[in-house]
Design a protein around this motif. Structure first.
Motif, short mmCIF file in Angstrom:
data_model
loop_
_atom_site.label_atom_id
_atom_site.label_comp_id
_atom_site.label_asym_id
_atom_site.label_seq_id
_atom_site.Cartn_x
_atom_site.Cartn_y
_atom_site.Cartn_z
N PHE A 153 0.83 -1.21 0.00
CA PHE A 153 0.00 0.00 0.00
C PHE A 153 0.86 1.25 0.00
O PHE A 153 0.47 2.28 -0.57
CB PHE A 153 -0.95 0.00 1.20
N LEU A 154 2.03 1.19 0.62
CA LEU A 154 2.96 2.33 0.57
C LEU A 154 3.47 2.54 -0.85
O LEU A 154 3.64 3.68 -1.30
CB LEU A 154 4.13 2.09 1.53
N VAL A 155 3.72 1.45 -1.57
CA VAL A 155 4.17 1.55 -2.96
C VAL A 155 3.07 2.20 -3.81
O VAL A 155 3.32 3.09 -4.63
CB VAL A 155 4.54 0.17 -3.51
N LEU A 156 1.81 1.75 -3.57
CA LEU A 156 0.69 2.27 -4.36
C LEU A 156 0.29 3.68 -3.95
O LEU A 156 -0.47 4.34 -4.67
CB LEU A 156 -0.52 1.34 -4.20
N LEU A 157 0.79 4.14 -2.81
CA LEU A 157 0.43 5.47 -2.32
C LEU A 157 0.79 6.57 -3.29
O LEU A 157 0.19 7.64 -3.31
CB LEU A 157 1.11 5.72 -0.96
N PHE A 158 1.79 6.31 -4.14
CA PHE A 158 2.25 7.33 -5.09
C PHE A 158 1.38 7.40 -6.35
O PHE A 158 1.58 8.28 -7.19
CB PHE A 158 3.71 7.06 -5.47
N VAL A 159 0.41 6.49 -6.47
CA VAL A 159 -0.52 6.53 -7.61
C VAL A 159 -1.58 7.58 -7.31
O VAL A 159 -2.26 7.49 -6.29
CB VAL A 159 -1.18 5.16 -7.84
N PRO A 160 -1.75 8.60 -8.14
CA PRO A 160 -2.72 9.66 -7.85
C PRO A 160 -4.13 9.11 -7.64
O PRO A 160 -4.56 8.18 -8.31
CB PRO A 160 -2.66 10.55 -9.11
N VAL A 161 -4.83 9.69 -6.68
CA VAL A 161 -6.23 9.39 -6.35
C VAL A 161 -6.39 7.98 -5.81
O VAL A 161 -6.83 7.77 -4.67
CB VAL A 161 -7.18 9.61 -7.56
N VAL A 162 -6.05 6.98 -6.63
CA VAL A 162 -6.24 5.58 -6.22
C VAL A 162 -5.36 5.23 -5.02
O VAL A 162 -5.82 4.57 -4.08
CB VAL A 162 -5.95 4.63 -7.39
N GLY A 163 -4.10 5.69 -5.03
CA GLY A 163 -3.18 5.36 -3.96
C GLY A 163 -3.65 5.82 -2.59
O GLY A 163 -3.74 5.01 -1.66
N PRO A 164 -4.00 7.11 -2.43
CA PRO A 164 -4.50 7.57 -1.12
C PRO A 164 -5.77 6.86 -0.68
O PRO A 164 -5.97 6.58 0.50
CB PRO A 164 -4.75 9.07 -1.35
N LEU A 165 -6.67 6.56 -1.65
CA LEU A 165 -7.90 5.84 -1.30
C LEU A 165 -7.58 4.45 -0.77
O LEU A 165 -8.14 4.01 0.25
CB LEU A 165 -8.81 5.76 -2.52
N LEU A 166 -6.68 3.74 -1.44
CA LEU A 166 -6.28 2.40 -0.98
C LEU A 166 -5.60 2.47 0.38
O LEU A 166 -5.80 1.59 1.23
CB LEU A 166 -5.35 1.75 -2.01
N TRP A 167 -4.80 3.52 0.59
CA TRP A 167 -4.14 3.66 1.90
C TRP A 167 -5.17 3.87 3.01
O TRP A 167 -5.04 3.32 4.10
CB TRP A 167 -3.14 4.82 1.87
N PHE A 168 -6.21 4.66 2.73
CA PHE A 168 -7.27 4.88 3.73
C PHE A 168 -8.00 3.57 4.03
O PHE A 168 -8.30 3.26 5.20
CB PHE A 168 -8.25 5.93 3.24
N LEU A 169 -8.28 2.78 2.99
CA LEU A 169 -8.93 1.48 3.20
C LEU A 169 -8.03 0.54 4.00
O LEU A 169 -8.51 -0.22 4.86
CB LEU A 169 -9.31 0.85 1.86
N TYR A 170 -6.74 0.59 3.72
CA TYR A 170 -5.78 -0.21 4.50
C TYR A 170 -5.83 0.21 5.97
O TYR A 170 -5.89 -0.64 6.86
CB TYR A 170 -4.37 -0.01 3.94
N THR A 171 -5.81 1.52 6.23
CA THR A 171 -5.88 2.02 7.61
C THR A 171 -7.17 1.57 8.29
O THR A 171 -7.16 1.14 9.46
CB THR A 171 -5.79 3.55 7.62
N ALA A 172 -8.29 1.65 7.56
CA ALA A 172 -9.57 1.23 8.13
C ALA A 172 -9.54 -0.25 8.49
O ALA A 172 -10.03 -0.66 9.56
CB ALA A 172 -10.70 1.52 7.13
N TRP A 173 -8.97 -1.08 7.62
CA TRP A 173 -8.90 -2.52 7.89
C TRP A 173 -8.03 -2.80 9.12
O TRP A 173 -8.41 -3.60 9.99
CB TRP A 173 -8.36 -3.25 6.67
N ILE A 174 -6.87 -2.14 9.19
CA ILE A 174 -5.97 -2.37 10.32
C ILE A 174 -6.62 -1.96 11.64
O ILE A 174 -6.49 -2.66 12.66
CB ILE A 174 -4.64 -1.61 10.11
N LEU A 175 -7.35 -0.86 11.65
CA LEU A 175 -8.02 -0.42 12.87
C LEU A 175 -9.14 -1.39 13.26
O LEU A 175 -9.35 -1.67 14.45
CB LEU A 175 -8.57 0.99 12.70
N ALA A 176 -9.86 -1.92 12.27
CA ALA A 176 -10.89 -2.91 12.58
C ALA A 176 -10.27 -4.16 13.19
O ALA A 176 -10.79 -4.72 14.17
CB ALA A 176 -11.66 -3.27 11.30
N VAL A 177 -9.14 -4.61 12.64
CA VAL A 177 -8.42 -5.77 13.19
C VAL A 177 -7.91 -5.45 14.59
O VAL A 177 -8.04 -6.26 15.52
CB VAL A 177 -7.25 -6.16 12.26
N GLN A 178 -7.31 -4.27 14.73
CA GLN A 178 -6.71 -3.86 16.01
C GLN A 178 -7.71 -3.94 17.15
O GLN A 178 -7.45 -4.54 18.19
CB GLN A 178 -6.18 -2.43 15.88
#
Length: 409
Positions: A153-178
């Protein structure tokens, strides 16, 4: 509301319920102790950081010309901003490590509050000490999992629009697991099984995690994220993920049930949220929360319409939880019937068991407990407060039945 939207919103609703839960008297100490420890740790870190930065500035001033002294007025705000960012991004990580043993106890107490059923080997100081090391190790496992999953997700973060959206979804998943790990871990679920259950309800899980991520972005307010998310994840576990709870269908002390021929409504006293189950027809056995709005409206117009109580109960759910409006039907009923429930025909009065299910009180409840439950429910469900005349009538009738029983006893 489409089901694909309803599920994430339901997940976010559990986080909001967690915010309310942590204010309950029996839960505050499990929130205040770790919160106080974390504030103390970060206050000390901020103090030491400011002292060291001041010493650094003194060293810089000794090396530069006096006419550059104005740099201090720029460097201090820059330092304060950097400090705020560091605190913002590290508080939750450090807070979770420090408070993890308390979070297990908080999840346990929230579950007891919601279900009335204590866990085996329920929480104590001895249990806290005994599980301190395993809990900290479990936290480290979650950190390693989050870091490993972050790489793509850090690699994809540099992709405009899609990267930040995927990073937010990653953060949401990690917090749900946490945060889901605390109530699920209390029931012995392994890390893999916990993730499998969350994946089975992705919309619900990501909705909860996204709400947690949003709360975590608000400075100062993010200090209450940890206990609120633990409490909210526990409520989500009890209502959505605990298969034993789903099989047993037991009624917790803060839950009301109103059963008609086609529909059973379940009202959470603490959040005011309404759920339930379809009891007849092609959707029999399905949870209201899992059925698309269009399918419920078809049921309301079809078989359910043959039973007035069932139709009105389903209207209540659709109005409160799905934003549907039935103004014409409600006006017609108000013209035909008085606002309060009419006396039932002889031999068909509300039974004591039905009245207890509606108010969510035990058979041993005295008149004071019955009145308290009635007051708590009517405040949420009265028509003048956006509730329903149907629910208010049922609640009032249940109080009349049980107070008569109590006085007769």
């Amino acid at each position: 509301m489409p089901l694909m939207v309803a599920k994430p919103m339901l997940g976010a609703g559990y986080l909001l319920q967690g915010v309310r839960l942590i204010t309950r008297p029996g839960l505050r100490r499990f929130v205040l102790i770790p919160l106080a420890v974390n504030i103390l740790v970060f206050s000390l870190a901020i103090y030491l950081g400011a002292r060291e930065f001041a010493a650094f500035l003194d060293l810089v001033e000794a090396q530069i010309p006096s006419w550059l002294g104005w740099l201090e007025w720029i460097l201090w705000p820059v330092f304060a901003l950097l400090l705020l960012v560091v605190v913002f991004y590290t508080f939750n990580l450090v807070a979770n490590l420090i408070a993890s043993p308390f979070n297990n106890l908080l999840a346990e107490k929230v579950e007891l509050l919601l279900t009335g059923r204590p866990l085996q080997d329920s929480g104590s100081v001895g249990k806290l000490i005994k599980e301190l090391l395993p809990t900290l190790l479990d936290e480290l496992v979650k950190v390693v999992y989050a870091l490993a999953l972050a790489i793509p997700f850090l690699v994809l973060l540099f992709v405009p629009v899609v990267g930040p959206l995927l990073w937010f979804l990653y953060t949401a998943w990690i917090l749900a697991v946490q945060y889901s790990d605390y109530p699920m871990g209390n029931h012995g679920l392994k890390f893999g099984e916990m993730r499998a259950r969350l994946r089975g309800e992705r919309g619900l899980s990501l909705g909860f995690g996204a709400a947690a991520a949003g709360l975590g972005m608000v400075p100062v307010v993010n200090f209450i994220l940890m206990p609120s998310a633990v409490a909210g994840a526990t409520a989500m576990w009890v209502r959505e993920f605990n298969r034993e709870h789903a099989r047993a269908r037991y009624q917790g002390p803060y839950e009301s049930r109103m059963t008609t021929r086609w529909v059973r409504l379940e009202i959470d006293h603490l959040s005011g949220r309404i759920g339930g189950e379809i009891l007849l027809g092609p959707l029999q056995g399905q949870r209201l929360e899992s059925i698309a709005t269009e399918a419920l409206l078809e049921l309301l117009a079809g078989g359910c319409a043959s039973d007035a109580d069932s139709a009105e109960a389903l209207e209540v759910y659709l109005s409160r939880e799905r934003g549907q409006r039935f103004a014409e039907r409600a006006r017609a009923r108000q013209e035909q019937e008085p606002r309060s429930a009419p006396p039932r025909p002889s031999g068909t009065r509300m039974s004591d068991d039905e009245a207890r299910a509606i108010l969510g009180v035990a058979t041993s409840a005295d008149n004071d407990a019955i009145r308290a439950a009635h007051r708590r429910l009517i405040q949420r469900m009265h028509p003048d407060r956006g509730g329903s005349a149907y629910l208010a009538a049922k609640i009032n009738e249940a109080k009349r039945v049980l107070t008569r029983v109590g006085e007769a006893a």
